[in-house]
Scaffold this active site. Structure first.
Site, PDB file in Angstrom:
ATOM      1  NE  ARG A 159      -2.882   0.639   3.367  1.00  0.00           N
ATOM      2  CZ  ARG A 159      -2.225   1.151   4.419  1.00  0.00           C
ATOM      3  NH1 ARG A 159      -1.644   2.331   4.349  1.00  0.00           N
ATOM      4  NH2 ARG A 159      -2.147   0.474   5.543  1.00  0.00           N
ATOM      5  CE1 TYR A 194     -17.576   9.818 -14.869  1.00  0.00           C
ATOM      6  CE2 TYR A 194     -16.947  10.496 -12.665  1.00  0.00           C
ATOM      7  CZ  TYR A 194     -17.413   9.539 -13.526  1.00  0.00           C
ATOM      8  OH  TYR A 194     -17.739   8.296 -13.047  1.00  0.00           O
ATOM      9  CG  ASP A 196     -10.997  14.570 -16.136  1.00  0.00           C
ATOM     10  OD1 ASP A 196     -10.421  13.895 -17.023  1.00  0.00           O
ATOM     11  OD2 ASP A 196     -11.980  14.146 -15.495  1.00  0.00           O
ATOM     12  CE  LYS A 256     -14.283   5.986 -17.760  1.00  0.00           C
ATOM     13  NZ  LYS A 256     -14.558   7.325 -17.299  1.00  0.00           N
TER      14      LYS A 256
END
Ligand SMILES: *Cc1c(COP(=O)(O)O)cnc(C)c1O
Length: 386
Positions: free
Chosen positions: A57, A109, A182, A207
């Site tokens: 992590r 978005y 973005d 995407k």
């Protein structure tokens, strides 16, 4: 999966960097990196870490190559992978302080305004919303030394409105704020926001970067390694929205063909937009590559080699016509998401429900890499049926 020397050939073009995934060779000689699922790393008898890592992590070797490649493609100082695009977005805001003012576009978005009102505002971030693409509105919304982050998405989902990144960066910087972009729809193939003044670039790597509709992932790229970027790292480590090694591996595999895919998708989308722009059953085709589209001038300045694979169709017959049209499609799949090799359509109005700010006559189209004649024939036969 040993850490590789960072000596990269600076003269190589982006296509070459991506296809070779920076040319890293595993110590075994493997051209493709192995997948190492270990969460934990051993210590020597003197309790020092054998390989320098402790727990996945905190720091995963699976990120090194995809992060280095993305940073190189965007021209950034570094990149960070996250468990999703939303996790990357959330980290960019969580690295601020409660009380900080942010300016965010209204139409983008849909998950971002939802998360801001549901989580970030109660936590203390103070957002002002501006019309998407409106530079004058941005100028009046920023507050000198109070605004810490300006968030734009260009082209913006699902109107594909374009914002002038260089102009937005100037305004943000004059106010003492960072500009985050973005750039999911543009990808580093078409636009490099950092070169235009952006401080942070965000991708839903789900995407176009991955491109095969089989990984949920997100990424941030920074123009420079500063305190803010270290806070983002802290949010990822302790917030824990980390990507798994298998997903990281798939993402790197997908990115190797990014340029081929995005160029073909852009070419197909431009042909579809041009072909149907004056269709008698449509009000309009939203695509920044069309010369008469409102964002075309800014798009032509900051998008190179194409205008992306995303467009939207707005139907004269309203939502009923949209749904009837979508029902007839045989090549385009009715499904959410975007940027994969297969073409998709999505009626955001149905998915977002009555509160949606997206016009209900709009059908979002994610154009894939199929033969464009098959795509056009599919659209033609669906138009004929409504
Ligand atoms: C999908 C998407 C997001 C969210 O990304 P996830 O990977 O689904 O969390 C953010 N911005 C844009 C433009 C997107 O298309």
């Amino acid at each position: 999966m040993a850490d590789q020397p960072t000596k990269r050939a600076p003269k190589h073009r982006p296509e070459t960097l991506a296809a070779r995934a920076l040319g890293w060779i595993d110590p075994s000689g493997a051209v493709v990196p192995p997948i190492n699922p270990s969460t934990t790393y051993a210590r020597a008898p003197d309790y020092t870490l054998i390989g320098g890592r402790s727990y996945s992590r905190d720091d995963s070797a699976a990120y090194l190559q995809p992060e280095a490649l993305l940073a190189a493609l965007e021209g950034g100082s570094g990149a960070m992978l996250f468990a999703s695009g939303m996790a990357a977005t959330a980290a960019a805001f969580q690295a601020l302080n409660p009380g900080d003012h942010v300016v965010v576009q209204r139409d983008l978005y849909y998950g971002l305004p939802k998360w801001l009102s549901g989580w970030a505002e109660p936590w203390g971030v103070k957002p002002s919303f501006i019309p998407t693409g409106d530079i004058a509105a941005l100028e009046s919304a920023v507050r000198k030394d109070k605004t810490k982050l300006v968030w734009i998405e260009t082209p913006a989902n699902p109107s594909w409105a374009v914002t002038d990144i260089a102009a937005a960066a100037k305004i943000a910087h004059r106010a003492g704020a960072r500009l985050a972009v973005d750039s999911t729809a543009a990808t580093p193939v078409l636009t490099r926001p950092i070169g235009l003044g952006a401080d942070i670039v965000m991708h839903s790597a789900t995407k176009f970067l991955n491109g095969h509709s089989d990984v949920v992932a997100g990424a941030l790229v920074a123009a420079r390694d500063d305190d803010y970027w270290q806070r983002v790292r802290y949010v990822r480590q302790l917030g824990g929205a980390v990507l798994g090694p298998f997903e990281s591996w798939l993402l790197l595999r997908g990115m190797r063909t990014l340029h081929l895919r995005v160029r073909q998708q852009s070419e197909n989308a431009l042909m579809i937009a041009t072909r149907f722009r004056r269709h008698r059953k449509l009000k309009t085709v939203c695509y920044p590559g069309l010369p008469d589209s409102p964002g075309h001038a800014a798009a032509a300045r900051q998008m190179h080699g194409g205008y992306g694979g995303m467009l939207s169709l707005r139907f004269k017959g309203g939502p009923k016509a949209v749904l009837k049209f979508a029902a007839r499609l045989q090549v385009f799949v009715r499904a959410t998401s975007l940027g994969g090799v297969e073409s998709l359509v999505e009626h955001r109005g149905s998915v977002e429900g009555p509160d949606s700010t997206v016009p209900h006559d709009l059908l979002r189209v994610s154009v894939g890499v199929e033969h464009v004649d098959d795509l056009i024939a599919d659209l033609d036969q669906a138009f004929a049926a409504i």
